[in-house]
Structure formats: structure tokens, C-alpha cells
Design a protein around this motif. Structure first.
Motif, short mmCIF file in Angstrom:
data_model
loop_
_atom_site.label_atom_id
_atom_site.label_comp_id
_atom_site.label_asym_id
_atom_site.label_seq_id
_atom_site.Cartn_x
_atom_site.Cartn_y
_atom_site.Cartn_z
N LEU A 53 1.04 -1.34 -0.10
CA LEU A 53 0.06 -0.03 -0.11
C LEU A 53 0.90 1.25 0.01
O LEU A 53 1.91 1.24 0.66
CB LEU A 53 -0.87 0.17 1.28
N HIS A 54 0.63 2.41 -0.63
CA HIS A 54 1.29 3.75 -0.87
C HIS A 54 0.32 4.67 0.05
O HIS A 54 -0.90 4.84 -0.61
CB HIS A 54 1.37 4.02 -2.40
N LEU A 55 0.93 5.35 1.10
CA LEU A 55 0.10 6.02 1.92
C LEU A 55 0.73 7.48 1.62
O LEU A 55 1.85 7.52 1.84
CB LEU A 55 -0.26 5.55 3.07
N VAL A 56 0.00 8.61 2.01
CA VAL A 56 0.41 9.85 1.77
C VAL A 56 -0.49 10.78 2.69
O VAL A 56 -1.66 10.79 2.61
CB VAL A 56 0.21 10.47 0.32
N ASP A 57 0.29 11.37 3.66
CA ASP A 57 -0.31 12.43 4.52
C ASP A 57 -0.07 13.78 3.94
O ASP A 57 0.78 14.33 4.09
CB ASP A 57 0.43 12.47 5.92
N LEU A 58 -1.45 14.07 3.09
CA LEU A 58 -1.20 15.41 2.35
C LEU A 58 -1.29 16.56 3.40
O LEU A 58 -0.52 17.44 3.15
CB LEU A 58 -2.38 15.50 1.65
N ASN A 59 -1.79 16.47 4.49
CA ASN A 59 -1.72 17.66 5.52
C ASN A 59 -0.36 17.67 5.88
O ASN A 59 0.09 18.86 6.20
CB ASN A 59 -2.74 17.41 6.58
N GLY A 60 0.08 16.62 6.11
CA GLY A 60 1.44 16.40 6.90
C GLY A 60 2.52 17.18 5.70
O GLY A 60 3.40 17.72 6.19
N ALA A 61 2.24 16.91 4.63
CA ALA A 61 3.22 17.44 3.74
C ALA A 61 3.29 18.91 3.65
O ALA A 61 4.53 19.49 3.29
CB ALA A 61 2.79 16.83 2.26
N PHE A 62 2.34 19.53 3.92
CA PHE A 62 2.18 20.84 4.03
C PHE A 62 2.71 21.41 5.26
O PHE A 62 3.44 22.55 5.42
CB PHE A 62 0.90 21.53 3.65
N ALA A 63 2.19 20.85 6.50
CA ALA A 63 2.54 21.15 7.62
C ALA A 63 3.96 20.92 8.25
O ALA A 63 4.59 21.57 9.05
CB ALA A 63 1.55 20.48 8.43
N GLY A 64 4.42 19.72 7.56
CA GLY A 64 5.96 19.38 8.01
C GLY A 64 6.07 18.42 9.09
O GLY A 64 6.98 18.26 9.40
N THR A 65 4.90 18.11 9.30
CA THR A 65 4.88 17.21 10.56
C THR A 65 3.66 16.13 10.53
O THR A 65 2.57 16.57 9.79
CB THR A 65 4.76 17.92 11.84
N PRO A 66 3.57 15.09 10.74
CA PRO A 66 2.43 13.95 10.84
C PRO A 66 1.16 14.78 11.28
O PRO A 66 1.04 15.32 12.30
CB PRO A 66 2.88 12.64 11.40
N VAL A 67 0.20 14.61 10.27
CA VAL A 67 -1.08 15.32 10.81
C VAL A 67 -2.07 14.12 10.76
O VAL A 67 -2.96 14.11 11.65
CB VAL A 67 -1.70 16.38 9.85
N ASN A 68 -2.19 13.25 9.77
CA ASN A 68 -3.13 11.98 9.55
C ASN A 68 -2.88 10.61 10.37
O ASN A 68 -2.72 9.70 9.66
CB ASN A 68 -3.69 12.02 8.35
N ALA A 69 -2.03 10.97 11.54
CA ALA A 69 -1.60 9.46 12.41
C ALA A 69 -2.76 8.65 12.62
O ALA A 69 -2.50 7.49 12.37
CB ALA A 69 -0.64 10.10 13.48
N ALA A 70 -3.72 9.13 12.85
CA ALA A 70 -4.76 8.28 13.16
C ALA A 70 -5.18 7.14 12.38
O ALA A 70 -5.27 5.88 12.57
CB ALA A 70 -5.97 9.05 13.87
N PRO A 71 -5.74 7.86 10.90
CA PRO A 71 -5.90 6.82 10.06
C PRO A 71 -4.91 5.91 9.36
O PRO A 71 -5.14 4.80 9.08
CB PRO A 71 -6.49 7.75 8.96
#
Length: 250
Positions: A53-71
């Protein structure tokens, strides 16, 4: 003739505000929500037979830190196949934390440009678990969620990591991403021929014909597809069956 490994198809789950979405050309304002339950989406891909699986934390890419850790954590708990994740991973503590949670591979993008020594350090510390994401417009690398363009050429940056021990390079043509117009096969194959590191194609992979063309280059190790799988333009099970047929090369 010698056998070469089948090309791996990576179904993509892009995460924004806890949902599985797809963007067009990396634009956060052009978002389509495909599933409110990313873990359920991941299980559907696994049930169809995917091996990664390939996962991308889009919010994290902009924020510079993990945002979608829960999912992401929900996906890791729900699915037995390995997963790779990019977006907002920019220090050793974050890399180590994700790998400790069961992620098979982290993808380092922005830091590959801004702090290449971190990539080398991480690859030494976690052999086989660090990939570099090279996202480009017109052959030039873009960073920080594709919001900033650099003067760094993709091939030059890729070659600089030849001796770093990274597991793979994920090459994304931003102008093809989410547009259903096919991948940039020529540029991806040229990159794959320029380095010994396995190259994974991303951006615009939207049909069996696209996958066949990528596979038939004989040099591309994998392909990532997202929107086409959600829209039904690409049948995952059918694609996986096709790619399972071994390639031959002289």
C-alpha cells in the motif's frame, strides 16, 4: 533470456482531514473524497490482492509534521501487507516512530533536497526501509507538498543518493498526478536507466495500457495508482493478475 521481478502495483491512499481523497495536480483545493474510512479502503485493496500500500499524509506534507497519524495507524492495524508512507516526515524521530508502529517504509521527499544527510543517516540506520520521493514539474524537483519549486534536476538528485542505500525512488510527474492522462513513461524510464536504485512510477497511471507500457520498459520496478482505482477505470484484481506474469529480458 533471464527473468526479472514482476512490477509491483501500489494502490494509493492519500489522506486529507482523516479521509481518503485524490487531488488534481497536487492542488489541495481540487479534492475529491473517495472514502470516509481509509482503513476500510485499504482492506478493500488488500482483498483484491495487492501486496503493498502507498500512503500519503497530504496535510502533513504541507505542515511538515504528521497530521493524519490516526488513519495511518488504523490502516497498519487492519492490513497485513506492507505499507509505505510519505508526507511530513522530516526528522529521525518521526522516521523511527513510524517504523516502530509497523510501517514498512518511509518516503522522504522535502528533506531529500533540504537535508540530504538525513536521508543518508536514515538509510544507514534502517536498511531497506527508507525511500526517496522525487516530485517534479518539467524535470525540476518540487518540495513542501509540491508548493515550492527548486532548480534541482530530478536525475541529478537521484544520482546523488546512489551510494546511500535507499530502498527505492518514487518519481511523480506532478502535472500527470490525478489527471488520468497517463504517466510520463519516457521520463520515468530515463530516470530508472540513470540510476541503480529501483524506481517506482507515480502520477497519471490510469489504465492497463499504462501499466503494460511501464512494465515493458523493463527498468521500472513499480507503479502507484490512485484515482483510476477509485473511479473504476483500472480494475485492481485484473491489473495484479497481468503484472504477476513474469517478465523476460535478454
Amino acid at each position: 533470456m533471464r527473468k526479472v521481478a514482476p512490477m509491483i502495483l501500489y494502490p494509493a491512499i492519500d489522506l486529507k482531514d482523516g479521509q481518503a481523497v485524490r487531488l488534481v495536480h497536487g492542488d489541495m483545493n481540487q479534492t475529491t473524497v473517495f472514502n470516509d474510512d481509509p482503513a476500510a479502503q485499504a482492506r478493500a485493496f488488500v482483498d483484491a490482492g495487492c501486496t503493498w500500500l502507498h500512503l500519503v499524509d497530504l496535510n502533513g506534507a504541507f505542515a511538515g509534521t504528521p497530521v493524519n497519524a490516526a488513519p495511518v495507524e488504523a490502516i497498519l492495524k487492519a492490513c497485513p501487507v506492507p505499507a509505505q508512507l510519505g508526507g511530513g516526515i522530516r526528522d529521525m524521530a518521526t522516521i523511527e516512530a513510524w517504523l516502530d508502529k509497523g510501517l514498512a517504509r518511509v518516503i522522504l521527499g522535502t528533506v531529500a533536497v533540504e537535508n540530504p544527510d538525513l536521508v543518508r543517516q536514515a538509510a544507514r540506520a534502517f536498511p531497506g526501509q527508507v525511500a526517496v520521493g522525487l516530485d517534479a514539474r518539467g524535470g525540476r524537483v518540487a518540495t513542501r507538498g509540491w508548493a515550492e519549486e527548486t532548480d534541482v534536476m530530478v536525475t541529478d538528485l537521484a544520482r546523488s543518493f546512489e551510494d546511500a542505500g535507499i530502498a527505492a525512488i518514487i518519481y511523480t510527474d506532478i502535472l500527470r498526478d490525478g489527471a488520468m492522462k497517463g504517466p510520463n513513461i519516457a521520463a520515468t524510464a530515463d530516470l530508472a536507466r540513470a540510476v541503480s536504485i529501483p524506481v517506482i512510477a507515480s502520477g497519471g497511471v490510469s489504465s492497463l495500457a499504462d501499466l503494460t507500457a511501464l512494465r515493458d520498459t523493463g527498468v521500472i520496478a513499480g507503479a502507484i495508482s490512485g484515482r483510476a482505482l477509485y473511479d473504476g477505470a483500472l480494475d485492481l484484481a485484473q491489473a495484479l493478475r497481468m503484472l504477476a506474469e513474469p517478465r523476460s529480458r535478454a
